[in-house]
Design a protein around this motif. Structure first.
Motif, PDB file in Angstrom:
ATOM      1  N   ASP A 612       0.855  -1.183   0.000  1.00 43.54           N
ATOM      2  CA  ASP A 612       0.000   0.000   0.000  1.00 43.54           C
ATOM      3  C   ASP A 612       0.891   1.233   0.000  1.00 43.54           C
ATOM      4  N   ARG A 614      -0.086   4.213  -0.241  1.00 41.97           N
ATOM      5  CA  ARG A 614      -0.747   5.364   0.378  1.00 41.97           C
ATOM      6  C   ARG A 614      -0.164   5.668   1.749  1.00 41.97           C
ATOM      7  N   ILE A 646      -1.474  -0.577  -4.167  1.00 42.11           N
ATOM      8  CA  ILE A 646      -2.691   0.205  -3.905  1.00 42.11           C
ATOM      9  C   ILE A 646      -2.286   1.658  -3.679  1.00 42.11           C
ATOM     10  N   TYR A 648      -3.383   6.136  -4.926  1.00 44.62           N
ATOM     11  CA  TYR A 648      -4.373   7.140  -5.296  1.00 44.62           C
ATOM     12  C   TYR A 648      -4.329   7.339  -6.806  1.00 44.62           C
ATOM     13  N   ALA A 649      -5.450   7.031  -7.478  1.00 42.95           N
ATOM     14  CA  ALA A 649      -5.502   7.209  -8.923  1.00 42.95           C
ATOM     15  C   ALA A 649      -5.567   8.681  -9.295  1.00 42.95           C
ATOM     16  N   ASP A 658       0.787  10.169  -6.365  1.00 43.37           N
ATOM     17  CA  ASP A 658      -0.318   9.415  -6.941  1.00 43.37           C
ATOM     18  C   ASP A 658       0.250   8.285  -7.797  1.00 43.37           C
ATOM     19  N   LEU A 659      -0.642   7.466  -8.356  1.00 42.87           N
ATOM     20  CA  LEU A 659      -0.188   6.271  -9.053  1.00 42.87           C
ATOM     21  C   LEU A 659       0.603   6.579 -10.312  1.00 42.87           C
ATOM     22  N   GLN A 684      -3.430  -0.138  -8.792  1.00 42.70           N
ATOM     23  CA  GLN A 684      -4.862   0.080  -8.708  1.00 42.70           C
ATOM     24  C   GLN A 684      -5.233   1.036  -7.580  1.00 42.70           C
ATOM     25  N   ASP A 685      -6.371   1.665  -7.777  1.00 44.80           N
ATOM     26  CA  ASP A 685      -7.049   2.428  -6.730  1.00 44.80           C
ATOM     27  C   ASP A 685      -8.341   1.668  -6.425  1.00 44.80           C
ATOM     28  N   ASP A 687     -10.600   2.063  -4.207  1.00 42.75           N
ATOM     29  CA  ASP A 687     -11.780   2.842  -3.846  1.00 42.75           C
ATOM     30  C   ASP A 687     -12.655   3.138  -5.065  1.00 42.75           C
TER      31      ASP A 687
END
Length: 770
Positions: A612, A614, A646, A648-649, A658-659, A684-685, A687
């Motif tokens: 992750d 994030r 994982i 943030y898109a 971000d990704l 991937q995001d 959410d």
């Protein structure tokens, strides 16, 4: 003008022999090259090809090949645009057009008996299933959500109704409900009873099949020879699989040769926590007497997988039964089984008595230590493949001794999630087979290289003659003690393996013939001796398994390989495929210094990144380190799997990336590699269920000038894909949303069917140099 009368190969070889030679070629590009030699070879190649995968756009019916009249296995699951139904409005405008598509495919491939198909809805099966009523093998693929059906099991009932000769059904990548399968099997009893292969090992099932469902499925399919299913073993859940369900499998399907049962959590393929002891809070409701009864009821078993995510304790006694009750068993995989090898003194027990095994995989065995691992090597002396995951008590020295005992047979090894086996220690443990191993997986956990360099100074303190509790084994237990069943028949050649268990005697020797075995193998283990030597006259190799010394040189069968770590360069001569796991944010650059400096024949590498991002700050380095793979000159294929990253898109919080920036971090340097094929799974995001190719990623991918095949597992904007047209030799490109749930195209602002068609037309319109 004189003519050349020199005979050619066509003149010297009869057509029958030439046809058999071409039929023996399996590589697709080699077959295509052979077809270009002359018209005769073209006809022979087309007449002998039995497998074909169509990759074009279904709207271009004039491009469907019509010369492959002998095709028996046809794969239609990768037609473009990927994931779209053959009956969608974008592919065909009317029912008449749909019928034309079906008839064209049937006329082009009349001999098909095995079909792989992306069935997004039931109309695809209604269209194609009647075209080949003699189908025997079918694999259905669907990563999109299950459509609304008029009745449960409707899709499979259509298939069973049209294909009454079906013997093999593969639903491992077909998302549906478990009720759909059971209802369809019960509604068509004649088809169900004729099935010999049923694959229900689908990771998209939320809970897997329950106990009652397993019993009903096996009851409906009594002639199964292969059965694979995702199950629920957790006793805290309603309908868990336990003793009763396992016994019903053996009673209902006694002809089984392959039994593969796995918990849905085991199918997630996520790396566990190496700090865990290997035991779960709850025990599975699987008892030793039940396992013995199941194994006794399946005498034809050749492959066994029981990947349970709850404890199965004291399983050694049940595993000992496998050797006598299942004489054909060659492949075993066990998850969360404890007590599989707990030798007393130098005896053998548990799975170590399964002497015919060629492949063994163990996961989360909480009580397996070095002595147990070495016992497995001594007993399972024919292993060519070994996988170990989540075994906290295994050390580098135990693994090294295991490998050294099996150095004449072992060619494929996977070491994952073991606390004491990082990258450098794993590679050092594998040095005895570094000139033999062909496929390897390790975790990129960068242990301290300085500690490994000092191993020679501390190895004298490591004594495997001591048990975990500090008790020392009896110093003399006799010179000729037999363990288990040592008068073993390996299918024609009677071999007597005699072990001498005198802890104070020198290692007597191992006779090695051309196949790696001697008819009389006498082992004598001295835990504190040195290398004895090699007798070149009788091809008998003398070893000493000195577990307290530095690595000793062993020369097997006079092949000239020096597997020692001395001053020679660490060259992995036969390594062809390398698989790596690495945590998000970690760098790949220490790989070569960990022990993989020279791999002259490495052709394929698979890298899985997980975590992750994030919760992480910006990496200290600019790039992940793909450029170091340029040291492997034969590398042509790469699988870069960032699907379990994982992030943030869209806009990330302050101080985080971000990704798109993470994609730039992981792909930086990919253009420096001479890759011909690349599979790239996008981060991937979760959410928003988005895996989309970013602008930095598209810009870096366009620098891979040697690429011929590129498969992007996710979505992308059309103008980003157009960047890839700058790759001069790129011939095969596809977007595949092969993850669950795949996004619905009508809800996406990215590439749709028309966008894919425009991009493919642009690719196909270019001149390809070769």
């Amino acid at each position: 003008m004189p003519t050349d009368t020199t005979p050619t190969i066509n003149d010297l070889l009869p057509d029958a022999i030439l046809s058999n030679i071409i039929a023996a070629v399996s590589d697709v590009r080699s077959r295509n090259s052979a077809a270009l030699v002359c018209n005769k070879w073209l006809l022979l190649e087309r007449a002998t090809r039995t497998t074909l995968t169509l990759r074009g756009n279904i709207r271009d019916l004039f491009m469907v090949p019509t010369r492959f009249r002998s095709i028996t296995h046809l794969d239609l699951s990768l037609l473009s645009p990927w994931g779209h139904s053959l009956t969608s409005s974008s592919s065909s405008s009317s029912i008449t057009d749909q019928a034309i598509i079906a008839h064209c495919l049937r006329d082009a491939f009349p001999a098909v008996t095995s079909l792989t198909l992306y069935a997004r809805n039931s109309s695809t099966l209604q269209l194609l299933a009647p075209q080949w009523p003699n189908l025997k093998q079918v694999k259905l693929v669907r990563w999109h959500q299950r459509p609304q059906l008029a009745s449960t099991g409707e899709e499979l009932e259509i298939l069973f109704q049209e294909c009454r000769s079906l013997s093999s059904l593969d639903l491992s990548a077909f998302y549906c409900w478990t009720d759909d399968i059971l209802v369809a099997l019960e509604s068509k009893p004649l088809v169900s009873s004729s099935l010999t292969c049923l694959n229900l090992l689908n990771p998209s099932f939320s809970e897997g099949f329950k106990s009652d469902e397993i019993k009903e499925i096996t009851k409906a399919c009594p002639n199964l020879k292969e059965f694979r299913a995702a199950c629920v073993f957790d006793p805290r859940l309603l309908g868990y699989v336990g003793d009763e369900a396992l016994v019903s499998i053996a009673m209902n399907c006694p002809k089984l040769a392959i039994l593969h049962l796995a918990d849905t959590l085991a199918l997630s393929n996520l790396r566990g926590d190496p700090e865990r002891e290997g035991f779960t809070q709850e025990d599975a409701r699987v008892s030793v007497p039940t396992l013995i009864e199941v194994f006794s009821g399946l005498p034809l078993l050749e492959e066994l997988v029981l990947d349970v995510c709850n404890n199965v304790r004291n399983s050694g006694l049940a595993l000992e039964v496998l050797n006598s009750k299942c004489p054909k068993l060659r492949h075993v995989k066990l998850g969360q089984f404890h007590g599989i090898s707990m030798p007393v003194e130098l005896g053998l027990d548990g799975v170590a008595l399964c002497e015919r095994l060629e492949s063994l995989s163990i996961r989360n065995v909480g009580d397996l230590n070095d002595m147990g691992l070495i016992a497995i090597a001594r007993g399972c002396c024919r292993l060519t493949k070994f996988e170990i995951q989540g075994c906290k008590k295994i050390t580098m020295r135990g693994m090294r001794t295991f490998v050294q005992i099996l150095q004449t047979t072992l060619v494929e090894v996977k070491i994952s999630c073991c606390k004491n086996l990082g990258a450098a220690s794993s590679l050092k443990a594998l040095e005895p087979i570094q000139n033999r191993i062909q496929r390897l997986h390790i975790d990129c956990v960068w242990d301290c290289a300085e500690d490994l360099q000092d191993l020679d100074a501390i190895e004298g303190n490591f004594d495997l003659s001591k048990l975990d509790g500090g008790e020392i084994l009896n110093q003399s237990v006799g010179h000729t003690k037999y363990f288990g069943t040592n008068d073993c028949d390996y299918g024609g050649n009677s071999k007597r393996c005699k072990y001498s268990a005198d802890l104070n005697c020198s290692y007597t020797g191992v006779g090695v013939n051309d196949n790696g075995y001697d008819n009389r193998c006498k082992y004598s283990y001295e835990l504190n001796s040195s290398y004895a030597g090699v007798d070149d006259n009788d091809n008998r190799c003398m070893y000493s398994y000195d577990l307290n010394s530095s690595y000793a040189r062993v020369d097997v069968n006079d092949n000239g390989y020096d597997n020692g770590n001395g001053s020679g360069e660490k060259t992995w001569n036969r390594l062809q495929s390398l698989s790596l796991w690495i945590g998000v944010g970690q760098l790949l650059t220490p790989l070569t210094s960990a022990g993989l400096e020279n791999c002259p024949n490495l052709e394929e590498i698979r890298i899985k990144v997980e975590g992750d991002c994030r919760e992480m700050s910006k990496p200290s380095e600019r790039e992940f380190g793909l450029s170091i793979l340029g040291n492997y000159l034969s590398l042509s294929k790469m699988h870069l799997d960032c699907g379990d990253i994982i992030g943030y898109a869209h806009t990330a919080p302050s101080g985080q990336m971000d990704l798109s920036l993470w994609e730039r971090f992981y792909l930086f340097g990919v253009g420096d590699l001479s890759l011909a094929e690349l599979d790239y799974w996008l981060p991937q995001d979760r959410d928003v269920n988005q895996r989309s190719l970013s602008l930095p990623a598209a810009g870096l991918l366009q620098e891979c000038f040697t690429l011929r095949k590129l498969f992007i597992h996710g979505t992308a904007h059309e103008h980003f894909m157009m960047f890839l047209l700058r790759i001069p030799g790129l011939r095969d490109v596809q977007l595949r949303e092969d993850y669950y749930p795949a996004p619905e195209n009508d809800m996406s602002t990215e590439m749709r069917a028309d966008s894919c068609s425009r991009f493919e037309a642009a690719v196909n319109s270019r001149h390809i140099p070769d």
